[in-house]
Design a protein around this motif. Sequence first.
Motif, short mmCIF file in Angstrom:
data_model
loop_
_atom_site.label_atom_id
_atom_site.label_comp_id
_atom_site.label_asym_id
_atom_site.label_seq_id
_atom_site.Cartn_x
_atom_site.Cartn_y
_atom_site.Cartn_z
N ASN A 62 0.82 -1.22 0.00
CA ASN A 62 0.00 0.00 0.00
C ASN A 62 0.85 1.26 0.00
N LYS A 66 1.02 3.55 -4.52
CA LYS A 66 0.06 4.46 -3.90
C LYS A 66 -0.30 5.63 -4.80
N PRO A 78 -3.62 4.07 -2.35
CA PRO A 78 -3.29 2.68 -2.68
C PRO A 78 -4.48 1.99 -3.35
N HIS A 137 10.34 3.42 -11.45
CA HIS A 137 11.74 3.60 -11.82
C HIS A 137 12.24 4.98 -11.37
N HIS A 138 11.36 5.98 -11.48
CA HIS A 138 11.76 7.32 -11.05
C HIS A 138 11.89 7.41 -9.54
N GLU A 139 11.20 6.51 -8.83
CA GLU A 139 11.37 6.48 -7.38
C GLU A 139 12.62 5.71 -6.98
N GLY A 140 13.32 5.17 -7.96
CA GLY A 140 14.56 4.45 -7.69
C GLY A 140 14.41 2.94 -7.64
N HIS A 145 17.55 -2.68 -7.38
CA HIS A 145 17.42 -1.45 -6.59
C HIS A 145 16.08 -1.45 -5.87
N PRO A 147 14.23 1.00 -3.21
CA PRO A 147 14.23 2.16 -2.32
C PRO A 147 13.23 2.02 -1.16
N LEU A 149 11.38 0.58 2.21
CA LEU A 149 11.73 -0.11 3.45
C LEU A 149 10.66 -1.15 3.77
N PHE B 35 -8.75 -2.61 1.30
CA PHE B 35 -8.80 -1.34 2.03
C PHE B 35 -8.98 -1.58 3.53
N MET B 38 -5.74 -2.42 5.48
CA MET B 38 -4.73 -1.38 5.75
C MET B 38 -4.70 -0.98 7.22
N LYS B 126 14.39 7.94 4.49
CA LYS B 126 15.17 8.90 3.72
C LYS B 126 14.24 9.88 3.02
N GLU B 131 17.17 11.32 -2.34
CA GLU B 131 17.77 10.02 -2.60
C GLU B 131 17.74 9.71 -4.10
N HIS B 132 16.67 10.14 -4.71
CA HIS B 132 16.50 9.88 -6.14
C HIS B 132 17.59 10.58 -6.95
N GLU B 135 20.95 8.89 -6.84
CA GLU B 135 21.05 7.56 -7.43
C GLU B 135 21.04 7.57 -8.95
N GLU B 136 20.37 8.54 -9.53
CA GLU B 136 20.24 8.56 -10.99
C GLU B 136 21.57 8.58 -11.74
N GLU B 139 23.46 5.29 -11.83
CA GLU B 139 22.88 4.24 -12.64
C GLU B 139 23.32 4.32 -14.10
#
Lengths: 227, 141
Positions: A62, A66, A78, A137-140, A145, A147, A149, B35, B38, B126, B131-132, B135-136, B139
């Motif tokens: 979720n 999201k 979500p 992909h843009h979030e890594g 990879h 990102p 947790l 839902f 959650m 983070k 962070e993004h 990392e870019e 890569e």
Amino acid sequence: MSTLTTATVPTKWWSGGKSPFNVEYGKLMMWYFLMSDAFTFGAFLIAYGTVRFSTNGWPDPNHVFKSYPFASESTFAPLVFVSIMTFILIISSVTMVLAVKAGQEMNKRKVVVNLILTIIGGLAFLSCQAWEWNHLHHEGAWWGHNPFLNADGTQSTTNFTNFFFTITGFHGFHVFSGVIINIIMLIMTLNGVFEKRGHYLMIEKAGLYWHFVDLVWVFVFTCFYLI
Amino acid sequence: MEHSAHAEHHGSKNEVRNVTIVLTVLTIIELALGFMMMKMVDGSAGKLSTKAFIIILMIAKAYYIVGYFMHLKHELRNMIMTIVVPLLLFVWFIIAFLYDGNSFKHLRNTYDPYKNAQKSVIVEKKEEGGEHKTEEPAEKH
């Protein structure tokens, strides 16, 4: 075709001289191919389940899935986008059934209309998936990879993204090839190939493949997004 | 099987509509449960049983797609068996592999001190944008 499969007099199907399955060769082979494909997808999903069962933490889907197109960065929605994808696939499956039915009635125009709707549904699904992959992909997130947790805040392994991209990618490839097959069926129908042949069995085989793609999504959707 | 003759000649159109409704309703129930889940605590009995129920709904959806959309329910019994019986292998696959995965987790948690220490480390959340950006470039090389 339909009258053959429903014999009212009890028939000894294994007594020889007739096909014990009473389906055309190509259709039977499509079923066997789909069975082997089911084992492939099953192996992928069971591997995913095994790894998830052997890992202490896992990211909360979720919090990963999201967002939706044109949403702001902080959106927490979500299951919204993926449910749209699910309904697109269900509806395109319904139009495929209608195309098969129209084929059995030798109704060329209806076959064409429903095939076009199915192709549009398939392309819509692929576009949704392309957006989602791009967004993640843009979030890594990518193979190797991760990102995100774990749900409990501990460091997660890359298993989560590896399995997600491999399995949805393999499914997306099936959708893509299903769209290609449907386009070929559409061209053949428009050229009157099936009309000359006297039956639309080819549409039924393409339909089996398309429904299988929908079937796999039922499992992928449940295993990755819901639980 | 018993209804095949009937459904083939009369109910075809209605059958498509009914199965569509069934699939839609099952999906909506699945989403509603998603839902609901959650708010539940991870690993609690309520969450686990909701997950189990979602899996039952998933199998019901698979049954309707294969049985009606793929028309398997209206094929000959011989035909049904040649498809369904091999798929029963999945019962063993799922039980064996998930049990094995679970056992591996317990063994590692019990006997691997490194893993044991690692699993309790809470990582600070983070900044997602920052962070993004770091990392870019890495890569692309």
